[in-house]
Scaffold this motif. Structure first.
Motif: not given
Length: 498
Positions: A416-419, A465-474, A443-446, A421-425
């Protein structure tokens, strides 16, 4: 008075055990069903004796207890309350006191001593000592266990654990020489393949090694495994049921895992047909899983063990605390916390639940009623992401549920890393096989990957379910032996998290 009675009793039990261990037929008595109350009491008595001896004869342990302000164990009736004794671990004991001071009488034996080291996968390598008595006992139980799984047929063992000074490679070779043909090649695909080609298909082969390496060997080898009688024994880290099924489809005959550690003993417990069928049934039946499995995530490894040899407790952090109850260990381990997560359940309790759910026809019952160990891997081997804990076993299970990944992925890494803005990814890196033969729709596999992960890990499902940004999981695909994976050493256990 109770102290003297328990010490005397434990010494008598140890004398009886030596007689039993001298004969293979008598050894069957150790696993006889219906005597777990006696086994459990013997475990406490023998653990108390080992504590008493270490307190008197081991300088480091004597100082450790003094620093903790601990003097004696209380009794409940005639049961010594072993849980009162302070835990030792790598940080507060192994790294704090030198090796000699952790040995009986503060010195290394002058002969018959094997010195090996752990792989250093979690930091710097640590030296461990194994005396002649403990090596003989361990070798007897390895022989006994393998003969139970494979009968007394001639076995050709190929040791693919790391050789040199590393603990498993050295000791597996020594232990197997008494009952099998042994070739120790280490984690070398070409050498294993050459061995199989030169000695042919007439032997019953047993290849031992770390799960990722043996999977790589099966994938890369030109051997037609359907033409050979080859079984695998895994050690060093958990494996998913998906990996087992994948390898069995390739022609491997049987696959068993063993639980041990350089810190303690190399063969504390092992899988058998009962534990494998139980794990498979838990995987298929959610109601059974809810009743037996305490933690979210991928399935635990499931083993049976002998409490007379190893007193295994769980502390308030759900970590396994192990006391070696066998006599003759050079460096005793009293309530050692290896930082593994898990717990044990009574065999008859599990049997009762299975019958209540009318599942008794779907399981291979054990011939012994030894307790069952549920092992979830290292307690510090998870990454935290929005309140969920994700383990390497979770990720491995996802890989083997997605066919394109199971065929084309060699290894993985989680962090896990932080961007800015301090958001965890959450970042999961997948290493492609060296000879990947198809294009992956990343993309499909992700999307499929994280969907499967939500099915495996319910805590992650809530977080996801609480994430508002798909980029928070890579999910990041890397070519073979590049990026993080360029640092990998196949000789030692893989490092899946920082």
């Amino acid at each position: 008075m109770k102290h003297l009675i328990i010490i005397t009793y434990a010494k008598i039990i140890q004398m009886i055990r030596k007689i039993i261990m001298s004969d293979e037929i008598l050894m069957q008595l150790i696993f006889m069903p219906g005597i777990n109350k006696l086994r459990n009491f013997n475990s406490l008595a023998k653990a108390y004796l080992e504590f008493h001896k270490a307190k008197r004869n081991v300088p480091a342990y004597k100082q450790f207890l003094k620093d903790k302000g601990f003097n004696k164990v209380s009794f409940k009736g005639f049961k010594p309350m072993i849980s009162e004794i302070p835990e030792i671990d790598k940080e507060n004991y192994i790294n704090k006191y030198n090796l000699e001071s952790r040995c009986e009488h503060g010195e290394l034996p002058k002969k018959g001593l094997v010195i090996d080291e752990s792989s250093g996968s979690s930091g710097s390598p640590t030296n461990w000592v194994r005396g002649e008595t403990e090596r003989k006992i361990n070798a007897k139980f390895i022989k006994f266990g393998i003969e139970k799984l494979f009968r007394k047929e001639p076995i050709f063992v190929i040791n693919a654990f790391a050789l040199g000074a590393w603990a498993t490679g050295v000791n597996i070779t020594i232990s197997c020489l008494k009952f099998a043909k042994v070739k120790s090649v280490g984690p070398e695909i070409d050498k294993i393949e050459n061995t199989l080609n030169q000695f042919g298909s007439k032997h019953k082969y047993l290849i031992m090694g770390y799960p990722p390496f043996l999977k790589m060997f099966v994938d890369k080898s030109n051997i037609d495994f359907n033409n050979y009688d080859i079984s695998l024994i895994f050690g060093g880290e958990p494996m998913s049921e998906g990996m087992r099924k994948y390898l069995l489809k390739k022609g491997i005959k049987r696959i068993y895992s063993s639980y041990g550690a350089s810190d303690l003993e190399l063969n504390i417990s092992s899988e058998n047909p009962f534990t494998i069928s139980l794990r498979g049934l838990i995987n298929e039946n959610q109601e059974l899983k809810n009743k037996l499995v305490k933690f979210s995530g991928a399935l635990p490894m499931i083993f049976q063990y002998n409490p007379s040899d190893f007193l295994i407790e769980s502390n308030s952090d759900d970590e396994l605390i192990t006391t070696i109850c066998r006599d003759g260990y050079v460096a005793p381990k009293i309530r050692y916390n290896i930082k593994d997560k898990g717990y044990s359940l009574k065999y008859n309790e599990i049997k009762k639940i299975i019958k209540e759910l009318n599942l008794e026809d779907q399981i291979i019952w054990s011939k012994t009623d030894l307790p069952v160990l549920f092992h979830f891997g290292r307690s510090n081997m998870t990454v935290s992401f929005y309140g969920s804990n994700i383990s390497p076993t979770d990720v491995q299970e996802v890989i083997y549920r997605i066919e394109k990944l199971s065929k084309n992925i060699n290894s993985f890494f989680i962090e896990t890393i932080e961007d800015d803005e301090g958001e965890k990814i959450l970042k999961i890196m997948l290493e492609k096989n060296e000879d990947i033969s198809e294009t992956l729709d990343e993309k499909k596999i992700k999307n499929e990957f994280f969907e499967v992960l939500t099915n495996i890990n319910q805590d992650f499902k809530k977080a996801f379910s609480m994430l508002d940004d798909s980029e928070k999981t890579k999910l990041i695909f890397c070519d073979y032996n590049t990026d993080h994976f360029a640092k990998n050493d196949i000789r030692i256990k893989a490092k899946y998290i920082n």
